[in-house]
Design a protein around this motif. Structure first.
Motif, PDB file in Angstrom:
ATOM      1  N   VAL A 160       0.820  -1.212   0.000  1.00 60.36           N
ATOM      2  CA  VAL A 160       0.000   0.000   0.000  1.00 60.36           C
ATOM      3  C   VAL A 160       0.855   1.264   0.000  1.00 60.36           C
ATOM      4  O   VAL A 160       2.026   1.231   0.398  1.00 60.36           O
ATOM      5  CB  VAL A 160      -0.934   0.014   1.233  1.00 60.36           C
ATOM      6  N   PRO A 161       0.289   2.393  -0.441  1.00 55.50           N
ATOM      7  CA  PRO A 161       1.022   3.661  -0.387  1.00 55.50           C
ATOM      8  C   PRO A 161       1.464   3.992   1.035  1.00 55.50           C
ATOM      9  O   PRO A 161       0.800   3.641   2.014  1.00 55.50           O
ATOM     10  CB  PRO A 161       0.003   4.680  -0.897  1.00 55.50           C
ATOM     11  N   VAL A 162       2.584   4.693   1.146  1.00 51.18           N
ATOM     12  CA  VAL A 162       3.130   5.040   2.458  1.00 51.18           C
ATOM     13  C   VAL A 162       2.111   5.806   3.294  1.00 51.18           C
ATOM     14  O   VAL A 162       1.955   5.556   4.497  1.00 51.18           O
ATOM     15  CB  VAL A 162       4.428   5.866   2.298  1.00 51.18           C
ATOM     16  N   ALA A 163       1.394   6.737   2.688  1.00 54.50           N
ATOM     17  CA  ALA A 163       0.424   7.536   3.436  1.00 54.50           C
ATOM     18  C   ALA A 163      -0.651   6.658   4.066  1.00 54.50           C
ATOM     19  O   ALA A 163      -1.054   6.882   5.216  1.00 54.50           O
ATOM     20  CB  ALA A 163      -0.216   8.580   2.521  1.00 54.50           C
ATOM     21  N   LEU A 164      -1.132   5.649   3.327  1.00 52.72           N
ATOM     22  CA  LEU A 164      -2.149   4.742   3.860  1.00 52.72           C
ATOM     23  C   LEU A 164      -1.556   3.859   4.946  1.00 52.72           C
ATOM     24  O   LEU A 164      -2.189   3.611   5.987  1.00 52.72           O
ATOM     25  CB  LEU A 164      -2.726   3.890   2.731  1.00 52.72           C
ATOM     26  N   PHE A 165      -0.341   3.393   4.724  1.00 55.46           N
ATOM     27  CA  PHE A 165       0.344   2.557   5.706  1.00 55.46           C
ATOM     28  C   PHE A 165       0.471   3.299   7.036  1.00 55.46           C
ATOM     29  O   PHE A 165       0.213   2.749   8.109  1.00 55.46           O
ATOM     30  CB  PHE A 165       1.727   2.171   5.163  1.00 55.46           C
TER      31      PHE A 165
END
Length: 353
Positions: free
Chosen positions: A281-286
């Motif tokens: 997943v994208p870093v922001a979502l992580f």
């Protein structure tokens, strides 16, 4: 007891390459002698693992010299004791840690010998134990319950201990939801152990036989990964995602499934070994969902002891775990069967009379 001079051992003479097949033979070689702090074990049973197959097929590099004894899931009886060993004697029923840690580094002193800086895995980095006799470091022996069959005792040293350690790393407890991705020998025991811990379990695989076996072993639901949309279907079954997921395949795609199947605040534990880089997943979502992603490698001596205690007290039943019992002469053919998934085995075990 009187010891023979020679023994049979399953040895890799040449790994598989693009140009030629592997060469695995049953050789007659000298029985080893225990050194200081070591014991000689008469092997009564030794499991056959996908890691054996990885070494044979060249996926995992073999040790520095060939021919090399394969195998890393043994149980047996002490047949000889080296100097400096006072706590064990001939006739004791034992298993032992297969990572061959040094016992002195910071990780070993902290009880995390699976992370030892100089560890050497039997059957992979050094000679293994698929043989009639093997030498073991007495510091890492574990006694066996008196009435536990040797074939079941043997597979605890990887097929059961590795997922057990992973579940401890992941932190599984009552009323949690858990996804197990990959239902081979390790994954099936993860299902068994997660149910023992009181979790609600979703099993994931592409093989119908493995999915049915997971249900038979206690999984609450299963997901056929061959139909696609694995993470979405897990989230649907678990009302928004699971608390914990465990990956036993070793592919970037299945690690991605394990992460995306989590609810916010969930933790994915990766056990499968593979060369691919993790991409998910994208870093922001992580970050925003406080997702946790951890690795889990092998097990510790404490893990082994705890598992044998669970078996001895009747809480853990391994009677269905050994699906094939073979003689050592059948070992090369058993590796081919394992590669083809012929008969959908959980664990095949070589037994020694």
């Amino acid at each position: 007891m009187s010891l023979p001079e020679t023994m049979r051992a399953a040895r890799l003479h040449r790994p598989r390459t693009a140009e030629q097949p592997e060469d695995v033979r049953i050789d007659e070689i000298p029985v080893p002698a225990p050194g200081y702090g070591e014991v000689l074990v008469q092997v009564k049973a030794c499991g056959i693992c996908a890691s054996d197959l990885h070494v044979v097929t060249g996926v995992t590099p073999h040790g520095p010299e060939l021919p090399q004894i394969l195998g890393h899931e043994p149980a047996g009886v002490i047949a000889g004791v080296g100097s400096g060993v006072d706590d064990w004697q001939v006739g004791d029923r034992v298993a032992w840690v297969m990572s061959r840690p040094c016992g002195t580094c910071g990780y070993c002193r902290a009880g995390r010998e699976n992370l030892c800086v100089t560890t050497a895995v039997a059957g992979v980095d050094v000679d293994g134990v698929q043989a009639e006799y093997a030498v073991a470091d007495a510091r890492f022996l574990v006694p066996l319950p008196a009435d536990l069959p040797f074939d079941q005792a043997a597979i605890v040293t990887d097929a059961v201990a590795t997922p057990y350690h992973a579940l401890k790393r992941g932190g599984v407890g009552p009323d949690m939801t858990v996804a197990v991705v990959g239902l081979g020998g390790l994954g099936m025991h993860a299902v068994l152990l997660a149910k023992l811990a009181g979790a609600h379990v979703v099993g994931v695989d592409v093989a119908p036989a493995n999915l049915q076996r997971a249900l038979d072993w206690g999984a609450d639901e299963v997901v056929d990964a061959g139909e696609g949309g694995v993470a979405r279907r897990i989230r649907e079954l678990s009302e928004g995602g699971v608390d914990r997921s465990f990956e036993f395949v070793g592919l970037a795609s299945t690690v991605d499934q394990a992460v995306k199947a989590l609810r916010p605040g969930g933790r994915a534990t990766v056990v499968g070994l593979g060369p691919q880089a993790i991409q998910t997943v994208p870093v922001a979502l992580f970050v925003s969902q406080e997702t946790e992603l951890v690795g889990s490698f092998g097990y510790t001596q404490q893990d082994l002891g705890e598992l044998y205690d669970l078996v001895e007290t009747g809480r853990l039943d391994l009677s269905r775990s050994v699906t094939d019992r073979l003689g050592i002469e059948e070992f090369p053919a058993a590796l081919r069967r394992l590669e083809a998934r012929e008969g959908d085995p959980v664990r095949m075990v070589v037994t020694y009379d």
